[in-house]
Design a protein around this motif. Structure first.
Motif, PDB file in Angstrom:
ATOM      1  N   ASP A 118       0.881  -1.266   0.057  1.00 40.80           N
ATOM      2  CA  ASP A 118       0.044   0.076  -0.036  1.00 40.80           C
ATOM      3  C   ASP A 118       1.000   1.046   0.061  1.00 40.80           C
ATOM      4  N   GLY A 119       0.937   2.017  -1.036  1.00 40.21           N
ATOM      5  CA  GLY A 119       1.675   2.976  -1.253  1.00 40.21           C
ATOM      6  C   GLY A 119       2.920   2.986  -2.171  1.00 40.21           C
ATOM      7  N   PRO A 120       3.566   4.151  -2.377  1.00 36.18           N
ATOM      8  CA  PRO A 120       4.539   4.173  -3.390  1.00 36.18           C
ATOM      9  C   PRO A 120       6.113   3.398  -2.887  1.00 36.18           C
ATOM     10  N   PHE A 121       6.823   3.187  -3.934  1.00 36.72           N
ATOM     11  CA  PHE A 121       8.202   2.400  -3.461  1.00 36.72           C
ATOM     12  C   PHE A 121       8.849   3.257  -2.472  1.00 36.72           C
ATOM     13  N   ALA A 122       9.030   4.727  -2.918  1.00 39.15           N
ATOM     14  CA  ALA A 122       9.966   5.351  -2.186  1.00 39.15           C
ATOM     15  C   ALA A 122       8.881   6.671  -1.594  1.00 39.15           C
ATOM     16  N   ASP A 123       8.938   6.606  -0.380  1.00 38.15           N
ATOM     17  CA  ASP A 123       8.370   7.697   0.401  1.00 38.15           C
ATOM     18  C   ASP A 123       9.134   9.050   0.454  1.00 38.15           C
ATOM     19  N   SER A 124       8.726  10.002  -0.022  1.00 38.80           N
ATOM     20  CA  SER A 124       9.531  11.564   0.116  1.00 38.80           C
ATOM     21  C   SER A 124       8.461  12.497   0.084  1.00 38.80           C
ATOM     22  N   ARG A 125       8.852  13.506   0.529  1.00 41.69           N
ATOM     23  CA  ARG A 125       8.083  14.980   0.703  1.00 41.69           C
ATOM     24  C   ARG A 125       7.477  15.281  -0.706  1.00 41.69           C
ATOM     25  N   GLU A 126       8.355  15.087  -1.800  1.00 44.43           N
ATOM     26  CA  GLU A 126       7.830  15.476  -3.139  1.00 44.43           C
ATOM     27  C   GLU A 126       7.765  14.121  -3.901  1.00 44.43           C
ATOM     28  N   GLN A 127       6.254  14.275  -4.583  1.00 47.22           N
ATOM     29  CA  GLN A 127       5.884  12.858  -5.049  1.00 47.22           C
ATOM     30  C   GLN A 127       5.846  13.137  -6.511  1.00 47.22           C
ATOM     31  N   LEU A 128       6.200  12.038  -7.396  1.00 45.86           N
ATOM     32  CA  LEU A 128       5.707  12.141  -8.828  1.00 45.86           C
ATOM     33  C   LEU A 128       4.348  12.649  -8.991  1.00 45.86           C
ATOM     34  N   GLY A 129       4.012  13.551  -9.507  1.00 50.17           N
ATOM     35  CA  GLY A 129       2.615  14.089  -9.433  1.00 50.17           C
ATOM     36  C   GLY A 129       2.074  13.880 -11.020  1.00 50.17           C
ATOM     37  N   GLY A 130       2.875  13.870 -11.979  1.00 44.45           N
ATOM     38  CA  GLY A 130       2.637  13.934 -13.391  1.00 44.45           C
ATOM     39  C   GLY A 130       3.615  13.775 -14.463  1.00 44.45           C
ATOM     40  N   THR A 131       3.593  13.260 -15.471  1.00 41.00           N
ATOM     41  CA  THR A 131       4.433  13.424 -16.666  1.00 41.00           C
ATOM     42  C   THR A 131       3.924  14.170 -17.945  1.00 41.00           C
ATOM     43  N   PHE A 132       4.781  14.569 -18.638  1.00 41.24           N
ATOM     44  CA  PHE A 132       4.742  15.280 -19.988  1.00 41.24           C
ATOM     45  C   PHE A 132       5.862  14.765 -20.836  1.00 41.24           C
ATOM     46  N   VAL A 133       5.392  14.130 -21.794  1.00 38.30           N
ATOM     47  CA  VAL A 133       6.261  13.640 -23.080  1.00 38.30           C
ATOM     48  C   VAL A 133       6.350  14.869 -24.268  1.00 38.30           C
ATOM     49  N   ILE A 134       7.361  15.163 -24.470  1.00 34.34           N
ATOM     50  CA  ILE A 134       7.533  16.335 -25.369  1.00 34.34           C
ATOM     51  C   ILE A 134       8.741  15.871 -26.303  1.00 34.34           C
ATOM     52  N   ASP A 135       8.530  16.328 -27.810  1.00 31.31           N
ATOM     53  CA  ASP A 135       9.664  16.018 -28.547  1.00 31.31           C
ATOM     54  C   ASP A 135      10.080  17.270 -28.952  1.00 31.31           C
ATOM     55  N   VAL A 136      11.305  17.520 -28.763  1.00 28.66           N
ATOM     56  CA  VAL A 136      12.163  18.940 -29.153  1.00 28.66           C
ATOM     57  C   VAL A 136      13.435  18.685 -29.533  1.00 28.66           C
ATOM     58  N   ALA A 137      14.079  19.723 -30.080  1.00 22.54           N
ATOM     59  CA  ALA A 137      15.524  19.625 -30.723  1.00 22.54           C
ATOM     60  C   ALA A 137      16.495  19.226 -29.517  1.00 22.54           C
ATOM     61  N   ASP A 138      16.658  19.602 -28.556  1.00 25.61           N
ATOM     62  CA  ASP A 138      17.714  19.185 -27.683  1.00 25.61           C
ATOM     63  C   ASP A 138      17.310  19.654 -26.217  1.00 25.61           C
ATOM     64  N   LEU A 139      18.513  19.340 -25.343  1.00 25.74           N
ATOM     65  CA  LEU A 139      18.353  19.789 -24.135  1.00 25.74           C
ATOM     66  C   LEU A 139      18.093  21.018 -23.659  1.00 25.74           C
ATOM     67  N   ASP A 140      18.545  21.872 -24.165  1.00 23.97           N
ATOM     68  CA  ASP A 140      18.301  23.355 -24.131  1.00 23.97           C
ATOM     69  C   ASP A 140      16.772  23.777 -24.288  1.00 23.97           C
ATOM     70  N   ALA A 141      16.160  23.219 -25.281  1.00 19.76           N
ATOM     71  CA  ALA A 141      14.816  23.276 -25.516  1.00 19.76           C
ATOM     72  C   ALA A 141      13.849  22.586 -24.439  1.00 19.76           C
ATOM     73  N   ALA A 142      14.372  21.411 -24.000  1.00 11.88           N
ATOM     74  CA  ALA A 142      13.684  20.715 -23.030  1.00 11.88           C
ATOM     75  C   ALA A 142      13.830  21.445 -21.685  1.00 11.88           C
ATOM     76  N   ILE A 143      14.811  22.222 -21.346  1.00 12.23           N
ATOM     77  CA  ILE A 143      15.160  22.822 -20.111  1.00 12.23           C
ATOM     78  C   ILE A 143      14.167  24.135 -20.265  1.00 12.23           C
ATOM     79  N   GLY A 144      14.027  24.713 -21.312  1.00 10.88           N
ATOM     80  CA  GLY A 144      13.328  25.882 -21.547  1.00 10.88           C
ATOM     81  C   GLY A 144      11.643  25.617 -21.329  1.00 10.88           C
ATOM     82  N   TRP A 145      11.223  24.262 -21.768  1.00  6.26           N
ATOM     83  CA  TRP A 145      10.016  24.042 -21.528  1.00  6.26           C
ATOM     84  C   TRP A 145       9.674  23.673 -20.010  1.00  6.26           C
ATOM     85  N   ALA A 146      10.777  22.754 -19.429  1.00  5.26           N
ATOM     86  CA  ALA A 146      10.576  22.410 -18.199  1.00  5.26           C
ATOM     87  C   ALA A 146      10.541  23.498 -17.046  1.00  5.26           C
ATOM     88  N   GLN A 147      11.160  24.665 -17.384  1.00  8.04           N
ATOM     89  CA  GLN A 147      11.132  25.876 -16.634  1.00  8.04           C
ATOM     90  C   GLN A 147       9.586  26.501 -16.427  1.00  8.04           C
TER      91      GLN A 147
END
Lengths: 127, 346
Positions: free
Chosen positions: A68-97
């Motif tokens: 019952d519960g998550p594998f790892a218990d921590s204060r911050e939990q995985l709450g959602g995921t977004f899959v994106i297709d972009v040119a490179d890490l800089d673009a991904a960092i841009g969207w992530a922020q």
């Protein structure tokens, strides 16, 4: 490149948040998803139910263990995921922020290796 | 037949002078530094074995680039890298950034992509502690063993960390690109910091080999970076700072070497002092507020001026240190200021 943005943040119930903050949070997520979509980079987006709804299973010990519960218990939990297709890490960092949880949690940027499409795995990136 | 030593010399010179330029070009199309290094090493090896027979080509760099690029194509196309990819798909390499053949045909100079490489090495997604070693290896071509020696770690451990960092560059998708003007203020400090790191790790240990030291390689890298960026005052400031500091290296020989104020100015390298002045002037002409490296360079300049005037301008130094402490109160700055304040009155 495909990246999955994993959103980690402290969980708060609707009661804890209050109706205004809840509405504001949903509006921010909605705006974010629409911005990704309008830019043509959004592949999928999923917001998860709270950790209280998580069930974890393992056969690592040789027997089925259902937890019952998550594998790892921590204060911050995985709450959602977004899959994106972009040119490179800089673009991904841009969207992530621009992701709302970047302001009250953390966003992990993880490149995809392979995915199952139309009955087969796509080319594995062996880097 | 061309004699072996001439061919070996040409290959060695091409290797030393253009390693970073060639690697930057080979790597920019695939973002795979490790693979690019393998391809380039292969090309250099083939040059050593075939040039003594066939003679040194008219354009050694172009020859190396073509062979390395072909080798890269072989490596990319080969199993088990792309196991599940049909052969015709494997031919579809990432779109080449440059048409190398056309460039070579027109006999134009090989474009310089080292700036892109510097920004890859100092990308925020790369751990700060490995940025300097990474630059030393991929831009200057130093081997892991000499880098390990400079950083005082086991060669195997350093080699492993470098391989991991290079793998990470490809895997995470760090772009081979110079940041936009808007991103430059956020990205440039890490590049300059990493170059300064190469200087800082070695300058105390140079002894008599100051012209072939890591500190001198750092000076070369700083001047190169400033020249490639052209309009970044702090990059020129760092180039000036290291150049001034290196001008006094000949006076830092011996154990313990004499403190700055007691050094024999006759030993200081006047040519480097003049070069430092020119670099600092270049920085200041760009007319932006003084950053950390420009202030440190100005402090160095004031010290070096003793060679001309015979005295130390304590007042000027005091002002410069106050400026430096306001911008960047590092331990070095605080120590320098304290030393200035406690200076014995002559």
């Amino acid at each position: 490149m495909r990246y999955t943005l994993l959103m980690y943040y402290p969980e708060m119930s609707a009661d804890e948040l209050g109706p205004e903050a809840l509405a504001e949070g949903m509006r921010a997520f909605d705006e974010y998803a629409k911005a990704l979509d309008a830019a043509g980079v959004l592949q999928s987006a999923e917001v998860l139910q709270p950790v209280a709804a998580t069930t974890t299973i393992s056969l690592a010990t040789g027997e089925l263990v259902v937890q019952d519960g998550p594998f790892a218990d921590s204060r911050e939990q995985l709450g959602g995921t977004f899959v994106i297709d972009v040119a490179d890490l800089d673009a991904a960092i841009g969207w992530a922020q621009q992701a709302p949880p970047a302001h009250y949690g953390h966003v992990e940027i993880r490149p995809g290796a392979t995915r199952f499409v139309d009955g087969a795995w796509t080319t594995y990136d062996h880097h | 037949m061309v004699d072996d030593s001439r061919a070996a010399h040409a290959a060695a010179r091409a290797a030393r002078e253009s390693y970073g330029r060639l690697l930057a070009l080979v790597a920019s199309s695939t973002r795979d530094l490790h693979l690019a290094e393998d391809a380039l090493a292969d090309a250099l090896e083939r040059a050593l074995s075939s040039w003594p027979e066939s003679g040194v080509p008219d354009n050694p760099e172009g020859w190396l680039l073509t062979v390395a690029r072909n080798r890269l194509r072989d490596l990319l196309g080969s199993a088990p890298r792309r196991t599940s990819m049909p052969m015709d798909e494997a031919e579809e390499l990432p779109a080449p950034v440059l048409d190398v053949d056309a460039l070579l045909e027109r006999a134009e100079g090989i474009p310089d992509k080292r700036l892109e490489l510097l920004f890859v090495c100092a990308h925020p997604a790369i751990d700060a502690s490995i940025r300097t070693p990474l630059m030393l290896q991929v831009v200057l071509g130093l081997d892991a063993a000499s880098i390990a020696r400079a950083f005082d770690v086991e060669p195997a451990a350093m080699a492993q960390r470098l391989v991991r960092a290079k793998k990470r560059i490809g895997l995470t998708g760090i772009p081979f690109a110079v940041p936009s003007r808007a991103d430059m203020p956020a990205r440039l400090p890490a590049v300059l910091e990493a170059i300064y790191g190469a200087y800082a790790i070695d300058w105390l240990q140079q002894g008599e080999r100051y012209r072939e030291s890591l500190a001198d390689e750092a000076r070369w890298l700083a001047v190169l970076t400033a020249a490639l960026l052209d309009d970044e005052p702090e990059a020129w400031g760092l180039a000036a700072l290291i150049t001034f500091a290196q001008s006094r290296a000949p006076a830092r020989v011996g154990d313990p070497w004499p403190p700055l104020d007691e050094q024999d100015v006759e030993l200081w390298d006047r040519e480097l002092i003049a070069e430092g002045e020119a670099l600092l002037h270049r920085a200041q002409r760009l007319g932006q507020p003084l950053g950390r490296f420009q202030l440190e360079a100005a402090i160095q300049s004031a010290h070096c001026d003793r060679a001309r005037s015979g005295v130390v301008d304590v007042e000027a130094l005091d002002t410069l240190y106050r400026g430096l402490l306001a911008v960047a109160p590092t331990r070095g700055a605080i120590e320098g200021f304290t030393a200035l304040r406690n200076r014995p009155v002559p």
